[in-house]
Design a protein around this motif. Structure first.
Motif, PDB file in Angstrom:
ATOM      1  N   TRP A   5      -7.041  29.293 -25.066  1.00  0.00           N
ATOM      2  CA  TRP A   5      -6.336  28.386 -24.160  1.00  0.00           C
ATOM      3  C   TRP A   5      -6.188  26.979 -24.713  1.00  0.00           C
ATOM      4  N   ALA A   6      -7.114  26.515 -25.515  1.00  0.00           N
ATOM      5  CA  ALA A   6      -7.035  25.163 -26.089  1.00  0.00           C
ATOM      6  C   ALA A   6      -5.828  25.008 -27.007  1.00  0.00           C
ATOM      7  N   ILE A   7      -5.363  26.113 -27.554  1.00  0.00           N
ATOM      8  CA  ILE A   7      -4.161  26.112 -28.389  1.00  0.00           C
ATOM      9  C   ILE A   7      -2.933  26.447 -27.554  1.00  0.00           C
ATOM     10  N   ALA A   8      -3.084  27.398 -26.662  1.00  0.00           N
ATOM     11  CA  ALA A   8      -1.950  27.911 -25.882  1.00  0.00           C
ATOM     12  C   ALA A   8      -1.317  26.844 -24.990  1.00  0.00           C
ATOM     13  N   ILE A   9      -2.137  26.021 -24.346  1.00  0.00           N
ATOM     14  CA  ILE A   9      -1.601  25.067 -23.370  1.00  0.00           C
ATOM     15  C   ILE A   9      -0.740  23.974 -24.021  1.00  0.00           C
ATOM     16  N   PRO A  10      -1.235  23.241 -25.050  1.00  0.00           N
ATOM     17  CA  PRO A  10      -0.345  22.246 -25.671  1.00  0.00           C
ATOM     18  C   PRO A  10       0.899  22.858 -26.304  1.00  0.00           C
ATOM     19  N   MET A  11       0.774  24.042 -26.870  1.00  0.00           N
ATOM     20  CA  MET A  11       1.948  24.716 -27.428  1.00  0.00           C
ATOM     21  C   MET A  11       2.937  25.088 -26.324  1.00  0.00           C
ATOM     22  N   ALA A  12       2.415  25.455 -25.169  1.00  0.00           N
ATOM     23  CA  ALA A  12       3.271  25.827 -24.045  1.00  0.00           C
ATOM     24  C   ALA A  12       4.120  24.647 -23.580  1.00  0.00           C
ATOM     25  N   VAL A  13       3.521  23.459 -23.558  1.00  0.00           N
ATOM     26  CA  VAL A  13       4.253  22.248 -23.159  1.00  0.00           C
ATOM     27  C   VAL A  13       5.405  21.987 -24.126  1.00  0.00           C
ATOM     28  N   CYS A  14       5.139  22.097 -25.416  1.00  0.00           N
ATOM     29  CA  CYS A  14       6.163  21.840 -26.437  1.00  0.00           C
ATOM     30  C   CYS A  14       7.244  22.918 -26.424  1.00  0.00           C
ATOM     31  N   ASN A  15       6.854  24.155 -26.229  1.00  0.00           N
ATOM     32  CA  ASN A  15       7.820  25.245 -26.177  1.00  0.00           C
ATOM     33  C   ASN A  15       8.740  25.083 -24.970  1.00  0.00           C
ATOM     34  N   ALA A  16       8.165  24.644 -23.858  1.00  0.00           N
ATOM     35  CA  ALA A  16       8.957  24.429 -22.652  1.00  0.00           C
ATOM     36  C   ALA A  16       9.999  23.335 -22.866  1.00  0.00           C
ATOM     37  N   LEU A  17       9.608  22.271 -23.552  1.00  0.00           N
ATOM     38  CA  LEU A  17      10.545  21.180 -23.837  1.00  0.00           C
ATOM     39  C   LEU A  17      11.677  21.675 -24.736  1.00  0.00           C
ATOM     40  N   GLY A  18      11.322  22.449 -25.749  1.00  0.00           N
ATOM     41  CA  GLY A  18      12.334  23.013 -26.633  1.00  0.00           C
ATOM     42  C   GLY A  18      13.273  23.951 -25.891  1.00  0.00           C
ATOM     43  N   GLY A  19      12.707  24.767 -24.998  1.00  0.00           N
ATOM     44  CA  GLY A  19      13.516  25.686 -24.215  1.00  0.00           C
ATOM     45  C   GLY A  19      14.475  24.967 -23.284  1.00  0.00           C
ATOM     46  N   PHE A  20      14.012  23.883 -22.697  1.00  0.00           N
ATOM     47  CA  PHE A  20      14.836  23.077 -21.785  1.00  0.00           C
ATOM     48  C   PHE A  20      16.047  22.507 -22.522  1.00  0.00           C
ATOM     49  N   ILE A  21      15.798  21.917 -23.695  1.00  0.00           N
ATOM     50  CA  ILE A  21      16.874  21.303 -24.473  1.00  0.00           C
ATOM     51  C   ILE A  21      17.819  22.366 -25.040  1.00  0.00           C
ATOM     52  N   GLY A  22      17.249  23.445 -25.565  1.00  0.00           N
ATOM     53  CA  GLY A  22      18.064  24.507 -26.143  1.00  0.00           C
ATOM     54  C   GLY A  22      19.010  25.143 -25.137  1.00  0.00           C
ATOM     55  N   ALA A  23      18.513  25.396 -23.945  1.00  0.00           N
ATOM     56  CA  ALA A  23      19.350  26.017 -22.908  1.00  0.00           C
ATOM     57  C   ALA A  23      20.495  25.097 -22.501  1.00  0.00           C
ATOM     58  N   LYS A  24      20.214  23.818 -22.357  1.00  0.00           N
ATOM     59  CA  LYS A  24      21.265  22.852 -22.009  1.00  0.00           C
ATOM     60  C   LYS A  24      22.354  22.823 -23.077  1.00  0.00           C
ATOM     61  N   LEU A  25      21.941  22.857 -24.337  1.00  0.00           N
ATOM     62  CA  LEU A  25      22.895  22.829 -25.446  1.00  0.00           C
ATOM     63  C   LEU A  25      23.738  24.101 -25.465  1.00  0.00           C
ATOM     64  N   ALA A  26      23.108  25.252 -25.248  1.00  0.00           N
ATOM     65  CA  ALA A  26      23.830  26.527 -25.239  1.00  0.00           C
ATOM     66  C   ALA A  26      24.874  26.565 -24.125  1.00  0.00           C
ATOM     67  N   ILE A  27      24.508  26.081 -22.950  1.00  0.00           N
ATOM     68  CA  ILE A  27      25.428  26.061 -21.815  1.00  0.00           C
ATOM     69  C   ILE A  27      26.603  25.132 -22.099  1.00  0.00           C
ATOM     70  N   ALA A  28      26.313  23.993 -22.725  1.00  0.00           N
ATOM     71  CA  ALA A  28      27.357  23.008 -23.010  1.00  0.00           C
ATOM     72  C   ALA A  28      28.318  23.482 -24.100  1.00  0.00           C
ATOM     73  N   LYS A  29      27.786  24.163 -25.129  1.00  0.00           N
ATOM     74  CA  LYS A  29      28.598  24.547 -26.287  1.00  0.00           C
ATOM     75  C   LYS A  29      29.303  25.887 -26.116  1.00  0.00           C
ATOM     76  N   GLY A  30      28.712  26.810 -25.365  1.00  0.00           N
ATOM     77  CA  GLY A  30      29.367  28.072 -25.069  1.00  0.00           C
ATOM     78  C   GLY A  30      29.216  29.165 -26.109  1.00  0.00           C
ATOM     79  N   ASN A  31      30.086  30.179 -26.000  1.00  0.00           N
ATOM     80  CA  ASN A  31      29.940  31.421 -26.754  1.00  0.00           C
ATOM     81  C   ASN A  31      30.023  31.278 -28.266  1.00  0.00           C
ATOM     82  N   GLY A  32      30.964  30.461 -28.757  1.00  0.00           N
ATOM     83  CA  GLY A  32      31.126  30.311 -30.200  1.00  0.00           C
ATOM     84  C   GLY A  32      29.879  29.764 -30.862  1.00  0.00           C
ATOM     85  N   PHE A  33      29.293  28.758 -30.240  1.00  0.00           N
ATOM     86  CA  PHE A  33      28.064  28.151 -30.756  1.00  0.00           C
ATOM     87  C   PHE A  33      26.912  29.149 -30.722  1.00  0.00           C
ATOM     88  N   ILE A  34      26.798  29.899 -29.637  1.00  0.00           N
ATOM     89  CA  ILE A  34      25.706  30.870 -29.500  1.00  0.00           C
ATOM     90  C   ILE A  34      25.858  31.980 -30.541  1.00  0.00           C
TER      91      ILE A  34
END
Length: 256
Positions: free
Chosen positions: A204-233
């Motif tokens: 858990w000492a590794i999992a929790i900080p990694m989870a925070v960073c992964n969540a941030l990456g997922g948040f940004i990545g999803a926004k970019l995918a939605i904005a750019k659409g099918n060609g970008f994906i």
């Protein structure tokens, strides 16, 4: 644990969350990094630990897709239940047997997938299939059983395989396939997490900080995918498939 090691793990986790949110395959990034940086930990503990950030990042990515993309909830609920059980079964089997025998087969499958996606320019660009309810359910069950088991038993590239399945079998475009894949991928991650918690494999000492960073990456990545659409994906999809192909090719030909 040294702060520098945890920092590198968190950077890898952010990158994994970003890539995974767009087209899947985040495990291709954070899994090798964790195996290199944590040589004294059991592989099962590393894999179990990484399921926590994977779940976190997928959750945040899914939340962004839910705001913009329509979901077939009846189909997703059915798929999620089956995928959960299938991933749990796959992870259970992983605690007893090696999965190395699957890598040569995956190498061939990924090679064909990369070539097909590159050659067929309209792959995943628009929805084409008009399926009956019976056909939808049949394909949904097959996808959930096969990819869910794969996630629990092997892991890397699961999101990409879900995307391919949603496009080729259910007729989704890349954006809708990515969005729906996130929802089912949550179920597979949770199925594996339940197994690894029962086995006491999560650090858990590794999992929790990694989870925070992964969540941030997922948040940004999803926004970019939605904005750019099918060609970008589609471009991102090709990159991830080729990267996964190289990973498995290295494992197969070096005997890792």
């Amino acid at each position: 644990m040294e702060t520098s090691i945890l920092l590198f793990l968190c950077i890898a986790s952010f990158s994994a969350g970003f890539v995974d949110a767009i087209v899947g395959g985040g495990g291709l990034i954070q899994t090798p990094v964790a195996l290199i940086l944590l040589p004294n930990q059991a592989v099962s503990s590393i894999i179990g630990t990484l399921k926590i950030p994977a779940f976190s990042g997928t959750s945040f990515a899914a939340s962004q897709y839910l705001k913009k993309v329509d979901m077939n909830w009846k189909l997703l609920i059915l798929m999620s239940v089956i995928a959960f059980a299938s991933a749990f079964t796959g992870s259970t089997l992983l605690t007893y047997v090696s999965n190395d025998f699957m890598k040569p087969l995956l190498l061939v499958v990924l090679s064909l997938l990369a070539v097909y996606t590159f050659v067929k320019k309209n792959f995943g660009q628009h929805q084409e299939k008009a399926l009956s309810l019976k056909q939808q359910i049949t394909y949904a069950v097959i996808i959930s059983l096969a990819v869910g088991f794969y996630d629990g038993f092997i892991g890397p590239g699961t999101g990409s395989f879900f995307v391919v399945a949603f496009i080729s079998l259910l007729g989704f475009d890349f954006l809708h396939a990515s969005a729906n894949a996130k929802m089912v991928n949550l179920a597979t991650n949770f199925g594996s997490i339940c197994l690894f918690i029962l086995k006491g494999k999560i650090i858990w000492a590794i999992a929790i900080p990694m989870a925070v960073c992964n969540a941030l990456g997922g948040f940004i990545g999803a926004k970019l995918a939605i904005a750019k659409g099918n060609g970008f994906i589609r471009i991102f999809f090709l990159i991830v498939v080729i990267g996964t192909l190289i990973r498995f090719g290295y494992d197969v030909f070096t005997g890792k």
